[in-house]
Enzyme design. Structure first.
Site, short mmCIF file in Angstrom:
data_model
loop_
_atom_site.label_atom_id
_atom_site.label_comp_id
_atom_site.label_asym_id
_atom_site.label_seq_id
_atom_site.Cartn_x
_atom_site.Cartn_y
_atom_site.Cartn_z
N ASP A 99 0.85 -1.18 0.00
CA ASP A 99 0.00 0.00 0.00
C ASP A 99 0.89 1.24 0.00
OD1 ASP A 99 -3.25 -0.21 1.39
OD2 ASP A 99 -2.43 1.50 0.27
N ASP A 205 -3.00 4.79 -2.43
CA ASP A 205 -4.08 5.35 -1.63
C ASP A 205 -4.49 6.74 -2.15
OD1 ASP A 205 -5.62 4.99 0.86
OD2 ASP A 205 -4.61 6.83 1.43
N GLU A 258 -6.19 3.95 -6.11
CA GLU A 258 -7.49 4.13 -5.47
C GLU A 258 -7.91 5.56 -5.74
OE1 GLU A 258 -7.93 5.23 -1.53
OE2 GLU A 258 -9.72 4.04 -1.15
N HIS A 331 -11.43 -3.03 3.22
CA HIS A 331 -11.33 -2.64 4.63
C HIS A 331 -12.08 -1.35 4.95
CE1 HIS A 331 -8.50 -0.24 2.48
NE2 HIS A 331 -8.32 0.52 3.53
N ASP A 332 -12.60 -0.70 3.88
CA ASP A 332 -13.35 0.55 4.07
C ASP A 332 -14.84 0.36 3.88
OD1 ASP A 332 -10.90 2.52 2.24
OD2 ASP A 332 -11.06 2.11 4.40
#
Ligand code: TEU
Ligand code: CA
Length: 574
Positions: A99, A205, A258, A331-332
């Site tokens: 990430d 991210d 993302e 995870h969000d």
């Protein structure tokens, strides 16, 4: 025809390290815990692991607030542990993408500490601005009216430096000033270092937030998140991403951007077909088909017709130029089977339905830990059970706004949408704490295990041939063997059907017809494509039994008419 790439043919498994497996009984998942499960990942058949942040962090946003990019957070283990994990994955022909969180750092990162002190080398690493107008203590008001994704103003006044600094997320996540070339150089250097460690790519991210317009102009307060029209897909975001790809990356790495607030048309600029851009991107448009215009906390029922439009738009727009990342949970997001399926009576069927959908579209499927066993949303009976900063801030703002009188009133929204739903410990067995923490299971998990772990766990799923887990295995296998799943064209069928999402995939002489019933009704759907085939089509895979009845050719319904059972999906081969 589409360029072949390894990352187009891969299945990605996302590991949220804090909640995956705890090897030393402190209640927090860790890298040695992941090492214990590498054989599990190989048995499932996934090809790539996307590891959420494991770097040094004060954990204000569970690691998305990085204090040292070239380190491993002690709770997760050591750099040696990480190197062993990479080795073990590569030894099993699996790959690892890390990430990359470079829109912001932690406020405890050395760069911010020195920037706040006014160290000339770092003074300009972040967005520092004088307050404007007058306000208490001469601070004035925040420099503009932008708001944070996590509620409240996107600016915090820092007494030491005597100025405001920008943070689109939590105040402990100051935004890096990408306009400053020294910032870009530092990021590229760090990325190169990680690639030299042997990783296979990055998930980036909120990478389309890194460019902010000159002058940081006010946003329109009536348009959703104030300021988003300026900081989303900012004036130089494409330029910075191209420069990053140019300076650091080759066509070999897998790069997943993302991107908040990006539509399919804009996406083409970032995932250029000529291989210059990113491999693919994570968008949010299909995450908005069950919310009102108030954003994620404005809960509405799933509008399947809107869902079909969004998915079809992305399938068609990126068909020959770029590539899709396919996900329904991460995870969000809340657990897919609770949000898009049924986590009660039809948990098994709807878990398989969603898997079928995910694996028969064109793009790279992302499986989030626990999705393969149909893990479900949890409960938050009291406000202090909430761990996620986004949800905690939402509850505070909701109660302060006077719109709700008590937590009880807000609770259903939190339980439907909080990110903690996806962060309860992975359920390995029916032992204490679902086998997540230590042999003795003595560590109290950082977030309580979901109370359905007795029935919903990996051991039970692997022992049950008809489980969601084995169904994922079959889908992964099929994708591995059949190019039509990966490279076949997509065409929506029965566009107006309100409950059934059906589509055709074709690649030269291979044709699939997929029909997914997203609800608990028993709809009939007309699919002329099924009747076009000379002989009645084979049922390649189905959520309600498949293939092996009547000598391997389960008769489909007569001709083009299908009657589907609750949450039934079928994959026909013509
Ligand atoms: O998320 C981007 C982001 O905007 C999410 O917060 C999302 O909009 C929201 O949570 C929807 O529920 C990335 C990371 O995935 C997230 O975990 C981080 O909190 C965030 O960026 C800041 O780094
Ligand atoms: Ca641990």
């Amino acid at each position: 025809d589409l360029e072949r790439r390894w990352w187009k043919e891969a299945v990605v498994y996302q590991i949220y390290p804090r909640s995956f497996n705890d090897s030393n009984g402190d209640g927090i998942g860790d890298i040695p815990g992941i090492l214990e499960k590498v054989d599990y990942l190989e048995a499932l058949g996934v090809d790539v692991v996307w590891l959420n942040p494991v770097y040094e962090s004060p954990m204000a946003d569970n690691g998305y607030d990085i204090a040292d990019y070239r380190s491993i957070h002690p709770e997760f283990g050591t750099m040696d542990d990480w190197e062993r994990l990479l080795e073990e994955l590569h030894a099993r022909d699996m790959r690892l993408i890390m990430d990359l969180v470079v829109n912001h750092t932690s406020d405890e990162h050395e760069w911010f500490v020195r920037s706040r002190e006014g160290d000339p080398e770092y003074a300009d690493y972040y967005y520092w601005r004088e307050g404007r107008g007058d306000g208490p203590g001469g601070k004035g008001q925040p420099p503009n009216n932008w708001n944070s994704f996590f509620e409240g103003p996107a600016w915090t006044y820092d007494d030491e430096r005597g100025e405001y600094y920008l943070h689109l997320f939590d105040e402990k996540q100051p935004d890096l000033n990408w306009r400053n070339e020294a910032v870009r150089e530092s990021v590229y250097e760090m990325m190169t270092w990680w690639l030299e460690q042997g990783i296979d790519g990055f998930r980036m991210d909120v990478i389309n937030l890194i460019s902010k317009p000159e002058g940081l102009p006010d946003g329109d307060p009536d348009e959703g998140l104030t300021g988003a029209e300026h900081f989303t897909n900012g004036p130089r975001s494409g330029q910075y991403i191209d420069e990053m790809c140019e300076r650091v990356l080759s066509e070999e790495e897998m790069t997943v951007g993302e991107m908040v607030g990006v539509d399919a048309e804009t996406a083409r600029e970032y995932v250029g077909g000529d291989g210059s851009g990113l491999s693919m991107l994570i968008h949010f448009e299909h995450m908005g088909v069950d919310t009102g215009d108030g954003g994620k906390w404005d809960v509405e029922e799933l509008d399947l017709l809107e869902f079909k439009d969004v998915i079809t738009d992305w399938q068609e727009t990126l068909a020959d130029e770029g590539w899709n990342c396919l996900y329904l949970s991460n995870h969000d997001q809340p657990r897919a089977v609770s949000r898009f399926g049924d986590d009660g009576e039809y948990r098994r069927e709807s878990g398989k339905l969603l898997a079928t959908f995910l694996f028969t579209l064109q793009g790279t499927p992302f499986v989030y830990q626990g999705q393969e066993i149909g893990m479900t949303n949890t409960t938050f009976e009291t406000r202090d059970e909430i761990r996620d900063v986004e949800a905690a801030n939402f509850v505070e703002a909701a109660l302060e706004s006077g719109e709700y009188d008590s937590y009880e009133e807000v609770r259903p929204i939190v339980e439907a949408r909080s990110r903690d739903n996806a962060r309860t410990p992975m359920q390995w067995s029916d032992e204490p704490h679902a086998g997540f923490t230590g042999e003795e299971g003595d560590g109290e998990p950082w977030l309580p295990v979901n109370d359905d772990s007795e029935a919903v766990n990996v051991a039970a799923a692997r022992a049950d041939g008809d489980s969601i887990w084995h169904y994922y295995r079959e889908l992964i296998d099929l994708r591995e063997r059949r190019d039509v799943f990966v490279y076949g064209d997509y065409e929506l069928l029965a566009p107006d059907h309100p409950e059934v999402f059906a589509y055709r995939r074709t690649l030269e002489d291979e044709t699939l017809v997929v029909a997914c019933n997203f609800f608990d009704g028993e709809p009939t759907v007309e699919l002329p494509a099924l009747a076009e085939a000379e002989e009645s089509p084979d049922l390649l895979l189905g959520t309600h039994g498949h293939g092996d009845e009547n000598g391997g050719r389960r008769r489909s319904d007569s001709g083009a008419t299908l009657e589907l059972r609750p949450y039934e999906a079928r994959v026909y081969e013509l």
